[in-house]
Design a protein around this motif. Structure first.
Motif, short mmCIF file in Angstrom:
data_model
loop_
_atom_site.label_atom_id
_atom_site.label_comp_id
_atom_site.label_asym_id
_atom_site.label_seq_id
_atom_site.Cartn_x
_atom_site.Cartn_y
_atom_site.Cartn_z
N SER A 63 38.19 24.96 44.04
CA SER A 63 38.29 25.04 42.58
C SER A 63 39.73 25.31 42.14
N TRP A 64 40.05 24.82 40.95
CA TRP A 64 41.29 25.21 40.29
C TRP A 64 41.05 26.53 39.56
N ARG A 65 42.08 27.30 39.38
CA ARG A 65 41.97 28.48 38.53
C ARG A 65 41.80 28.02 37.07
N SER A 66 41.33 28.92 36.22
CA SER A 66 41.04 28.56 34.84
C SER A 66 42.30 28.11 34.09
N THR A 67 42.11 27.51 32.95
CA THR A 67 43.22 26.91 32.20
C THR A 67 44.34 27.90 31.93
N GLN A 68 43.98 29.13 31.58
CA GLN A 68 44.99 30.13 31.23
C GLN A 68 45.50 30.92 32.43
N ALA A 69 44.90 30.72 33.60
CA ALA A 69 45.32 31.45 34.80
C ALA A 69 46.45 30.71 35.52
N HIS A 70 47.20 31.46 36.30
CA HIS A 70 48.28 30.87 37.08
C HIS A 70 48.12 31.27 38.54
N TYR A 71 48.98 30.75 39.39
CA TYR A 71 48.82 30.92 40.83
C TYR A 71 49.83 31.95 41.34
N TYR A 72 49.44 33.21 41.21
CA TYR A 72 50.26 34.29 41.74
C TYR A 72 49.95 34.48 43.23
N PHE A 73 50.99 34.71 43.99
CA PHE A 73 50.85 34.89 45.43
C PHE A 73 49.82 35.97 45.77
N ILE A 74 49.86 37.09 45.04
CA ILE A 74 48.96 38.20 45.37
C ILE A 74 47.50 37.83 45.14
N ASP A 75 47.22 36.86 44.26
CA ASP A 75 45.83 36.46 44.02
C ASP A 75 45.24 35.74 45.21
N TYR A 76 46.06 35.09 46.01
CA TYR A 76 45.55 34.48 47.24
C TYR A 76 45.06 35.56 48.21
N VAL A 77 45.74 36.71 48.23
CA VAL A 77 45.29 37.83 49.06
C VAL A 77 43.91 38.29 48.59
N ASP A 78 43.74 38.37 47.28
CA ASP A 78 42.44 38.74 46.71
C ASP A 78 41.38 37.72 47.10
N ASP A 79 41.71 36.45 47.07
CA ASP A 79 40.75 35.39 47.43
C ASP A 79 40.32 35.52 48.89
N VAL A 80 41.26 35.84 49.77
CA VAL A 80 40.91 36.03 51.19
C VAL A 80 39.97 37.21 51.34
N TYR A 81 40.26 38.29 50.63
CA TYR A 81 39.38 39.47 50.66
C TYR A 81 37.97 39.09 50.19
N ALA A 82 37.88 38.37 49.08
CA ALA A 82 36.57 37.97 48.55
C ALA A 82 35.85 37.02 49.51
#
Length: 283
Positions: A63-82
């Motif tokens: 999936s792409w992040r939502s329209t207003q969201a951006h791709y911050y490096f730290i969010d990938y860490v959160d995605d791995v955790y999830a």
């Protein structure tokens, strides 16, 4: 090789699964790549292992992040955790290439209880911004967001046109380019379009500075190894020189190849990773 999809952070995280054993390995690809970059290494996975090679959000089939969201490096860490928690996995080996290596390192620093070992491929530490450049970094990111938002997606007349575009930015041969890029391509009525979110090309609005990066590295308990390509990216060796002394347990080795040495010297990289994971599990 089996495709999979897991719901994590309200995203559909797609990827490729290799093997069906109890020892879990999670492989994290580089920026603008996808899970197929690990396929050349995984032709003969040991029976006791399962490799989950994920497509990061905005890449490949995820999936792409939502329209207003951006791709911050730290969010990938959160995605791995999830992702790990969605599969109810207790302990994993992490293998990361380039950006994925940096994500793997930061995840292991934050969540050491989940990590048996970390194998970095052509990536270590973080991409940083000096403290006195924070304002200019943010300004550049915001202006670039405006340009990306108004830019229409490019339609290509053929897959070959996309392969040729990628060949200008890599030393991979035609076969490996096709393997990698096919997962980033979808066919439209009018031609071919990339599945990668255009916002991935936005400038980063925030980065750690060197002191923050060092602070995170010092929290990394799991044994680590770094595999370098002998013709790899200079910034990786620069980061190694800058940060190597702060790792508690880091092994470094070199193989033939460029930044995607895990595709070019796939068998040798796999042997090194297997030996390192076996040694780490025995400790």
């Amino acid at each position: 090789m089996q495709p999979f999809s897991v719901k994590a952070n309200d995203l559909d995280i797609h990827g490729l699964k290799f093997g069906d054993g109890k020892e879990i390995v999670i492989a994290l690809h580089g920026w603008l790549d996808n899970s197929a970059s690990f396929a050349p290494m995984l032709t003969n996975v040991p029976s006791n292992q399962t490799w989950y090679c994920i497509d990061f959000a905005g890449h490949g089939l995820s999936s792409w992040r939502s329209t207003q969201a951006h791709y911050y490096f730290i969010d990938y860490v959160d995605d791995v955790y999830a992702f790990i928690n969605a599969l109810n996995i207790k302990k994993v080996h992490l293998v990361g290439h380039s950006m994925g290596a940096m994500v793997a390192g930061l995840f292991a620093s934050c969540f050491s209880e989940y990590v048996k070992s970390v194998s970095f491929i052509e990536g270590i530490g973080c991409v940083t911004t000096q403290a006195d450049e924070v304002a200019s970094q943010l300004r550049s990111a915001i202006l670039n967001r405006a340009r990306i938002t108004t830019k229409k997606p490019r339609i290509y007349t053929s897959k070959q046109q996309i392969y040729q575009a990628r060949s200008k930015t890599t030393d991979l041969n035609d076969e490996l380019i096709a393997l990698l890029m096919d997962r980033n391509i979808k066919q439209m009525h009018s031609g071919f379009e990339l599945t990668t979110d255009p916002k991935l090309k936005n400038h980063s609005g925030f980065r750690f500075d060197e002191a923050q990066c060092i602070g995170a590295i010092k929290e990394l308990i799991a044994p680590c190894q770094l595999i370098l390509g002998d013709k790899g990216y200079p910034f990786v060796k620069q980061n190694l020189d800058k940060y190597s002394n702060y790792y508690n347990n880091l092994r470094v080795l070199e193989v033939p190849g460029g930044h995607h040495c895990h595709m070019q010297s796939s068998g040798l990289c796999f042997e090194h990773i297997q030996a390192f994971m076996l040694q780490s599990s025995a400790c």
